[in-house]
Design a protein around this motif. Structure first.
Motif, mmCIF file in Angstrom:
data_model
loop_
_atom_site.group_PDB
_atom_site.id
_atom_site.type_symbol
_atom_site.label_atom_id
_atom_site.label_comp_id
_atom_site.label_asym_id
_atom_site.label_seq_id
_atom_site.Cartn_x
_atom_site.Cartn_y
_atom_site.Cartn_z
ATOM 1 N N GLU A 1 0.811 -1.213 0.000
ATOM 2 C CA GLU A 1 0.000 0.000 0.000
ATOM 3 C C GLU A 1 0.850 1.271 0.000
ATOM 4 O O GLU A 1 0.333 2.360 0.211
ATOM 5 C CB GLU A 1 -0.940 -0.010 1.204
ATOM 6 C CG GLU A 1 -1.921 -1.160 1.174
ATOM 7 C CD GLU A 1 -2.787 -1.233 2.409
ATOM 8 O OE1 GLU A 1 -2.706 -0.337 3.262
ATOM 9 O OE2 GLU A 1 -3.549 -2.201 2.527
ATOM 10 N N ALA A 2 2.156 1.127 -0.246
ATOM 11 C CA ALA A 2 3.078 2.273 -0.203
ATOM 12 C C ALA A 2 2.932 3.146 -1.435
ATOM 13 O O ALA A 2 2.539 2.690 -2.505
ATOM 14 C CB ALA A 2 4.516 1.796 -0.091
ATOM 15 N N ARG A 3 3.293 4.405 -1.251
ATOM 16 C CA ARG A 3 3.335 5.335 -2.378
ATOM 17 C C ARG A 3 4.521 4.977 -3.272
ATOM 18 O O ARG A 3 5.450 4.313 -2.852
ATOM 19 C CB ARG A 3 3.524 6.768 -1.862
ATOM 20 C CG ARG A 3 2.429 7.236 -0.951
ATOM 21 C CD ARG A 3 2.702 8.646 -0.454
ATOM 22 N NE ARG A 3 4.049 8.861 0.041
ATOM 23 C CZ ARG A 3 4.449 8.620 1.285
ATOM 24 N NH1 ARG A 3 3.613 8.133 2.167
ATOM 25 N NH2 ARG A 3 5.691 8.866 1.647
ATOM 26 N N ASP A 4 4.484 5.450 -4.501
ATOM 27 C CA ASP A 4 5.610 5.235 -5.411
ATOM 28 C C ASP A 4 6.882 5.803 -4.798
ATOM 29 O O ASP A 4 6.874 6.857 -4.180
ATOM 30 C CB ASP A 4 5.360 5.932 -6.752
ATOM 31 C CG ASP A 4 4.305 5.210 -7.563
ATOM 32 O OD1 ASP A 4 4.001 4.053 -7.237
ATOM 33 O OD2 ASP A 4 3.785 5.810 -8.510
ATOM 34 N N GLY A 5 7.978 5.085 -4.959
ATOM 35 C CA GLY A 5 9.269 5.548 -4.469
ATOM 36 C C GLY A 5 9.514 5.245 -3.005
ATOM 37 O O GLY A 5 10.564 5.576 -2.472
ATOM 38 N N ASP A 6 8.562 4.638 -2.327
ATOM 39 C CA ASP A 6 8.705 4.314 -0.908
ATOM 40 C C ASP A 6 9.288 2.907 -0.789
ATOM 41 O O ASP A 6 8.636 1.984 -0.332
ATOM 42 C CB ASP A 6 7.348 4.413 -0.228
ATOM 43 C CG ASP A 6 7.440 4.510 1.283
ATOM 44 O OD1 ASP A 6 8.553 4.713 1.804
ATOM 45 O OD2 ASP A 6 6.396 4.368 1.938
ATOM 46 N N MET A 7 10.546 2.758 -1.247
ATOM 47 C CA MET A 7 11.184 1.454 -1.316
ATOM 48 C C MET A 7 12.172 1.270 -0.171
ATOM 49 O O MET A 7 12.850 2.204 0.235
ATOM 50 C CB MET A 7 11.913 1.288 -2.644
ATOM 51 C CG MET A 7 12.464 -0.099 -2.848
ATOM 52 S SD MET A 7 13.196 -0.333 -4.471
ATOM 53 C CE MET A 7 11.768 -0.136 -5.494
ATOM 54 N N ILE A 8 12.240 0.047 0.316
ATOM 55 C CA ILE A 8 13.185 -0.345 1.356
ATOM 56 C C ILE A 8 14.264 -1.156 0.652
ATOM 57 O O ILE A 8 13.953 -2.018 -0.168
ATOM 58 C CB ILE A 8 12.487 -1.213 2.415
ATOM 59 C CG1 ILE A 8 11.275 -0.480 2.982
ATOM 60 C CG2 ILE A 8 13.458 -1.612 3.510
ATOM 61 C CD1 ILE A 8 10.264 -1.399 3.618
#
Length: 70
Positions: A39-46
């Motif tokens: 459910e993360a926004r675009d670019g919210d990568m770990i």
């Protein structure tokens, strides 16, 4: 003789997917371990350079999301 310290990427990916796959998309791209909340926004990568680093990042992200109310 195989490197005894090499990560078995398939097994590590399976373990991370088993633990976190309901909430996170997890992959390896060019040797970089990556995950993002479904459910993360675009670019919210770990990211992490090892499966353990990625696991720590996912745990931190999960704890933050839980503290924020899910």
């Amino acid at each position: 003789m195989p490197d005894p310290f090499a990560v078995d990427e398939d097994k590590a990916l399976s373990a991370l997917s088993l633990a976190w796959g309901d909430a996170y998309e997890i992959c390896i791209t060019s040797g970089q371990w990556q995950a993002w909340h479904k459910e993360a926004r675009d670019g919210d990568m770990i990211t992490g350079s090892t499966p353990d680093e990625l696991n720590v990042g996912i745990r931190d992200d999960w704890a933050r999301r839980e503290a924020d109310g899910g």
